[in-house]
Design an enzyme around this catalytic site. Structure first.
Site, PDB file in Angstrom:
ATOM      1  N   SER A  80       0.840  -1.207   0.000  1.00  0.00           N
ATOM      2  CA  SER A  80       0.000   0.000   0.000  1.00  0.00           C
ATOM      3  C   SER A  80       0.869   1.248   0.000  1.00  0.00           C
ATOM      4  O   SER A  80       0.432   2.332  -0.399  1.00  0.00           O
ATOM      5  CB  SER A  80      -0.931   0.002   1.222  1.00  0.00           C
ATOM      6  OG  SER A  80      -0.199  -0.247   2.408  1.00  0.00           O
ATOM      7  N   GLU A  97      -8.978  -9.801   4.075  1.00  0.00           N
ATOM      8  CA  GLU A  97      -9.323  -8.411   3.740  1.00  0.00           C
ATOM      9  C   GLU A  97     -10.684  -8.326   3.052  1.00  0.00           C
ATOM     10  O   GLU A  97     -10.940  -9.024   2.050  1.00  0.00           O
ATOM     11  CB  GLU A  97      -8.243  -7.784   2.821  1.00  0.00           C
ATOM     12  CG  GLU A  97      -8.601  -6.344   2.432  1.00  0.00           C
ATOM     13  CD  GLU A  97      -7.464  -5.526   1.829  1.00  0.00           C
ATOM     14  OE1 GLU A  97      -6.314  -6.013   1.797  1.00  0.00           O
ATOM     15  OE2 GLU A  97      -7.742  -4.396   1.382  1.00  0.00           O
TER      16      GLU A  97
HETATM   17  O1  KIV Z   1      -0.414  -3.416   1.659  1.00  0.00           O
HETATM   18  C1  KIV Z   1      -1.091  -3.349   2.695  1.00  0.00           C
HETATM   19  O2  KIV Z   1      -1.150  -2.336   3.385  1.00  0.00           O
HETATM   20  C2  KIV Z   1      -1.834  -4.547   3.094  1.00  0.00           C
HETATM   21  C3  KIV Z   1      -2.769  -4.426   4.261  1.00  0.00           C
HETATM   22  C4  KIV Z   1      -3.988  -3.702   3.843  1.00  0.00           C
HETATM   23  C5  KIV Z   1      -3.070  -5.731   4.841  1.00  0.00           C
HETATM   24  O3  KIV Z   1      -1.704  -5.556   2.489  1.00  0.00           O
END
Ligand code: KIV
Length: 307
Positions: free
Chosen positions: A60, A197
């Site tokens: 992310s 998720e």
């Molecule tokens: O990349 C991320 O932040 C994630 C979380 C949302 C679990 O995979």
């Protein structure tokens, strides 16, 4: 800029580093596991001081700190820079890093090599990869190579296009079964933990009855063993679309903008810097210095006098 801060003294100083057995124990005892993402030294320090159990260098970060419009473009080299910075800011939480899209799917050898880079170059404790299917075999291979793996099922942003976009998964009986199978397959492959998720809470409840490893939820209701949120979502730093599960616990971006705006205003008004922000010099030294300075504009230097 300021001098480099050391990791501050905090109540975490007497905490032991969080280990895999400690996470399993928490699950056994029914103690919720707290996980948050971090992408740099300051966010890692915040996680450390706040006393979370697990930190995820999530892909992310592609969106929250690198400005891409999805997680897909981020490279292993970029993720390793983020993970190294986070490692430097952490002492206690268990550190997991996401293997980015395209860095593990092609073969077991590719998956192991990428995971090893994160361990050797960034010092992470474990890696995370997304989806069931081919990722199950890759997870098994990485576990066999001695690196702990966290799985991730339900909404898997790396393949959001194939899932029909960033939307909740498992909302029909068939799709709920698909998510269940993925979770159980990853558990069988030796994953030490799985992230659920964006799946219906009732589906998560049903899968939880079959899970033997800590499950960390994000948009999966309250029955999972822990929760994870994206640092920038929970603190109100990221402006992009926020899913319904991304509860905002602070409005940090507003504070940041207000601070920079106040600074800009003071510079423009001539009120910053003030006397207390400047350094002094001994008056004799100043006099000596001024005597050697360039003559005022319009007066030529004599030969050999240039500074
Ligand atoms: O990349 C991320 O932040 C994630 C979380 C949302 C679990 O995979």
């Amino acid at each position: 800029m300021s001098t480099a801060p050391r990791t501050p003294d905090t109540p975490t100083d007497d905490r032991l580093p969080v280990t895999l057995p400690a996470l399993a124990d928490k699950r056994e005892r029914g103690e919720p596991i707290v996980m948050v993402t971090a992408y740099d030294f300051p966010s890692a320090q915040v996680a450390e001081v706040a006393g979370v159990d697990m930190v995820l260098v999530g892909d992310s970060g592609a969106m929250t700190v690198l400005g891409y419009d999805s997680t897909v473009p981020v490279s292993v080299d970029e993720m390793i820079v983020l993970a190294r910075a986070v490692r430097r800011g952490l002492k206690t939480p268990f550190l997991v890093a996401d293997l980015p899209f395209g860095s593990y799917e092609a073969s077991d050898a590719q998956a192991i090599a990428t995971a090893q880079r994160f361990v050797k170059e960034a010092g992470v404790d474990a890696i995370k990869l997304e989806r069931g299917g081919v990722a199950v075999q890759r997870a098994r291979a990485i576990v066999d190579a001695g690196i702990p793996v966290q799985g991730h099922v339900g909404l898997t942003p790396q393949t959001a296009t194939a899932l029909g976009g960033y939307r909740a998964q498992g909302r029909t009986a068939q799709r709920a079964l698909d998510v269940t199978r993925d979770a159980l397959d990853l558990q069988d492959a030796g994953c030490f933990s799985i992230v659920f998720e964006a799946i219906p809470a009732a589906v998560a409840d049903a899968i939880m009855e079959r899970m033997e490893v800590p499950v960390i939820g994000i948009g999966a209701g309250a029955s999972t063993d822990g929760q994870v949120l994206v640092f920038h979502d929970l603190l109100g730093i990221y402006d992009g679309h926020s899913p319904r599960f991304a509860k905002r616990f602070a409005s940090v971006k507003e504070e940041m903008v207000a601070g920079v705006r106040a600074y800009a205003e003071e510079v423009r008004a001539g009120t910053f810097p003030a006397a207390e922000h400047t350094y002094s010099i001994d008056p004799d030294e100043l006099e000596r210095y001024r005597a050697t300075l360039v003559p005022p504009a319009g007066i030529a230097w004599g030969p050999g006098e240039e500074m």
